[in-house]
Each structure stands twice: as structure tokens, then as C-alpha cells.
Scaffold this motif. Structure first.
Motif, short mmCIF file in Angstrom:
data_model
loop_
_atom_site.label_atom_id
_atom_site.label_comp_id
_atom_site.label_asym_id
_atom_site.label_seq_id
_atom_site.Cartn_x
_atom_site.Cartn_y
_atom_site.Cartn_z
N ASP A 49 0.80 -1.22 0.00
CA ASP A 49 0.00 0.00 0.00
C ASP A 49 0.84 1.28 0.00
OD1 ASP A 49 -2.86 -1.03 0.30
OD2 ASP A 49 -1.84 -2.04 1.96
N GLY A 50 2.10 1.16 0.37
CA GLY A 50 2.94 2.34 0.43
C GLY A 50 4.12 2.13 1.38
N GLN A 51 4.78 3.23 1.71
CA GLN A 51 5.98 3.15 2.53
C GLN A 51 5.72 3.64 3.96
OE1 GLN A 51 9.36 5.99 2.11
NE2 GLN A 51 10.53 4.19 1.48
N LEU A 52 6.15 2.83 4.92
CA LEU A 52 6.10 3.22 6.33
C LEU A 52 7.48 3.71 6.76
CD1 LEU A 52 4.07 0.39 8.08
CD2 LEU A 52 3.42 2.78 7.94
N GLN A 53 7.52 4.82 7.46
CA GLN A 53 8.77 5.33 8.00
C GLN A 53 8.57 5.62 9.48
OE1 GLN A 53 11.21 8.34 5.83
NE2 GLN A 53 11.02 9.55 7.70
N LEU A 54 9.40 5.01 10.31
CA LEU A 54 9.25 5.18 11.76
C LEU A 54 10.58 5.61 12.38
CD1 LEU A 54 7.19 3.09 14.20
CD2 LEU A 54 9.56 3.60 14.80
N GLU A 55 10.52 6.64 13.19
CA GLU A 55 11.68 7.13 13.92
C GLU A 55 11.39 7.14 15.41
OE1 GLU A 55 12.84 10.97 12.53
OE2 GLU A 55 13.58 10.23 10.60
N VAL A 56 12.39 6.77 16.19
CA VAL A 56 12.25 6.80 17.65
C VAL A 56 13.49 7.46 18.24
CG1 VAL A 56 13.16 4.44 17.81
CG2 VAL A 56 11.91 5.42 19.73
N ARG A 57 13.25 8.41 19.11
CA ARG A 57 14.33 9.16 19.78
C ARG A 57 14.12 9.07 21.28
NH1 ARG A 57 16.19 13.04 15.81
NH2 ARG A 57 14.81 13.00 13.98
N SER A 58 15.23 9.10 22.02
CA SER A 58 15.11 9.08 23.48
C SER A 58 16.14 10.02 24.10
CB SER A 58 15.31 7.66 24.02
OG SER A 58 16.66 7.25 23.88
N VAL A 59 15.73 10.67 25.18
CA VAL A 59 16.61 11.52 25.98
C VAL A 59 16.37 11.18 27.44
CG1 VAL A 59 16.72 13.40 24.29
CG2 VAL A 59 14.91 13.39 26.01
N ASN A 60 17.20 11.75 28.31
CA ASN A 60 17.08 11.39 29.73
C ASN A 60 15.80 11.96 30.35
OD1 ASN A 60 18.41 13.93 29.35
ND2 ASN A 60 18.89 13.97 31.50
N HIS A 61 15.27 11.21 31.30
CA HIS A 61 14.05 11.59 32.01
C HIS A 61 14.00 10.79 33.29
CE1 HIS A 61 9.70 12.14 32.79
NE2 HIS A 61 9.82 13.22 32.05
N ARG A 62 13.32 11.30 34.30
CA ARG A 62 13.25 10.60 35.59
C ARG A 62 12.50 9.28 35.48
NH1 ARG A 62 11.27 14.09 40.48
NH2 ARG A 62 11.92 12.17 41.51
N TYR A 63 11.50 9.23 34.59
CA TYR A 63 10.68 8.03 34.46
C TYR A 63 10.63 7.64 32.98
CZ TYR A 63 9.29 9.92 38.97
OH TYR A 63 9.31 10.43 40.23
#
Length: 288
Positions: A17-31
Motif C-alpha cells: 500500500d505504500g511506505q512506512l517510515q518510523l523514527e524513535v528518539r530518546s533523551v534522559n528523564h526521571r521516568y
């Protein structure tokens, strides 16, 4: 082995059906704070995607962004915005009333006007497994990234622990010399006053001073805290909060060492300890 809370992962998947693009980013956090930016059609599986993230990551601010680019031969669904169409026709009729022999309103012209046809992105259920696969792949990349960064933090903390032990050992070795210096200064002051003093009383005063300035307990606790830091670094569970607590304990002992200091070298050692502990604390803030 510890993990950093900073990382990035990106995955692209081509589907019928098409192209999926997924990005995930993380930075510091208490929880663990997970935020999703999803096309409306994928909201139905947001909880499933959230569970995938929570399974691999235990702490940090996680931003997940998913986009879908439909193939050109897969048309969007659409419908007529009746209210918008009625408004356009009324405006055309108002203009036509001001013109002599106006041309009739052409429906083909009206339908091409902005807002008449509202396109709607229909996400087929068949894309859901692809979205899960894309997220799993991106999270794996991010986890590897965090692990590599964690190795660097681990090496830095080990290096600083060794420096703390070196400073604590040097202060401990100088304790007899410091106490001897205090005794000599006190004897010189008594001699300058040209008075007689009972030797037993002198020894008693020196013992009291030595007890007040004794930092052996602080040095022992410093070494114990450093050993606990090293033990913590080898565990497999997230240890960021525990390390943060240990940094507070190390800093407390360094402050006490500085307050009890009886010579400039011990004071300088206490300052150096606080600098090293602060460097460790800054790195620990980014540990999962």
C-alpha cells in the motif's frame, strides 16, 4: 552493563500500500515517558505499540514518529463537504446577480474548488503488522545505540572511581603527618607564651583535636561507596537512580572531609574530590 538514555532508531518498510517510515528518539528523564505521533488510522494500535516500547526500555523520554506515504496508484477516499459546497454556490450566485447574462454554474468547476472534496486517509488493517515490525526494528537500533553510549559512560565512571580512591588513599596516608604538624604548631604557641603546661593536659587537648579532625571514617565510607558504585555498574537492571543516590553520598563525604581539613593539601584533595564526583553525577543523569 549500564545503558544511556540517549539514542535514535529509524526504520523504513515498503508495503503493497505504500511506505512506512518510523523514527524513535530518546533523551534522559526521571521516568519512562512515551509520546507517539501517529497518522489517525494507526491510533487503534497505539497501546500495542506503547507496550512494545515499554518491554525494551525502562526509563527516558521516548518520542515515536510514524509516517505513511501511499503509493500513487492507491487513491485516497474522499467525500463532498456539503456545507462548504453550499457556501461556494451561494457566493457564485451573488456574483452572478451582478453580471449581465452570467454563465450557468458548472458543477465540474465547483468540485475543483478548495474544500469541496475532503480526502480521507484510510489505513487498512494489513498495515498494522508492518507498523509493529518497524517499531520493533527501530527500538532495537535505539537500544544498541544506548548500550554503546552506556559503555562509554561505564568507562568514564570507572576511571573517576579510581581517581577517588587515589585521592582518598593519599589523604589517609598523610593523616599521621597532619596530626604531627598540629602538635608541633601547638607546642610552638605554648613555647611562645612562655608558660608551663601540664603534659597530661597537653596530650588530652591533642587527643581532642585529633578526634575532631579525624577523617578516617569519611575515607572508609568514600571507599565503600566507590565499591558500591562499581558493583552497581555490573548489574543488568536499570541502575540510574541508584547511582544518583550514591553520587549524593559521595558528595556528602567529600563535604565532611573538607570541613574537617586541617591543612591546605587535605582541603585541595576535598575540592578535587567534589569536582570528580560532580563529573560523575553529570554522566549518571543520563544512565537508564
Amino acid at each position: 552493563m549500564i545503558n544511556s538514555m540517549t539514542g535514535f532508531g529509524r526504520t523504513e518498510l515498503q508495503t503493497p500500500d505504500g511506505q512506512l517510515q518510523l523514527e524513535v528518539r530518546s533523551v534522559n528523564h526521571r521516568y519512562l515517558d512515551i509520546q507517539f505521533k501517529l497518522p489517525e488510522g494507526f491510533r487503534a494500535i497505539e497501546q500495542e505499540l506503547r507496550a512494545i516500547v515499554a518491554t525494551r526500555l525502562k526509563r527516558g523520554k521516548i518520542d515515536v514518529s510514524l509516517s505513511f506515504k501511499r503509493l500513487a496508484d492507491k487513491p485516497l477516499a474522499g467525500h463532498v463537504n456539503v456545507e462548504r459546497t453550499r457556501q461556494i454556490i451561494e457566493q457564485l450566485e451573488t456574483i452572478a446577480a451582478l453580471v449581465t447574462n452570467p454563465a450557468p454554474i458548472d458543477p465540474a468547476t465547483v468540485i475543483r474548488m478548495p474544500g469541496v472534496i475532503e480526502e480521507e486517509e484510510i489505513i487498512p488493517d494489513t498495515l498494522y503488522p508492518a507498523a509493529r515490525e518497524a517499531l520493533t526494528s527501530a527500538i532495537a537500533q535505539l537500544a544498541d545505540n544506548r548500550a554503546r553510549e552506556g559503555e562509554k559512560i561505564h568507562a568514564m565512571l570507572e576511571s573517576r572511581c579510581a581517581e577517588v580512591i587515589t585521592l582518598a588513599t593519599s589523604v589517609s596516608e598523610r593523616l599521621p603527618e597532619v596530626l604531627t604538624g598540629i602538635r608541633q604548631r601547638l607546642e610552638k604557641k605554648i613555647e611562645a607564651l612562655k608558660v608551663q603546661i601540664d603534659n597530661d593536659r597537653l596530650e588530652q587537648e591533642l587527643a581532642i583535636i585529633a578526634q575532631k579532625l579525624d577523617v578516617s571514617e569519611e575515607l572508609d565510607r568514600l571507599e565503600a561507596h566507590v565499591q558500591e558504585v562499581r558493583n552497581t555498574l555490573t548489574t543488568e537492571e536499570p541502575v540510574g537512580r541508584r547511582l544518583d543516590f550514591l553520587m549524593q553520598e559521595l558528595n556528602r563525604e567529600a563535604n565532611t572531609l573538607g570541613s574537617k581539613s586541617a591543612d591546605t593539601e587535605t582541603t585541595q584533595a576535598a575540592v578535587d574530590l567534589k569536582v570528580i564526583i560532580e563529573q560523575m553525577r553529570e554522566q549518571v543523569q543520563n544512565v537508564e
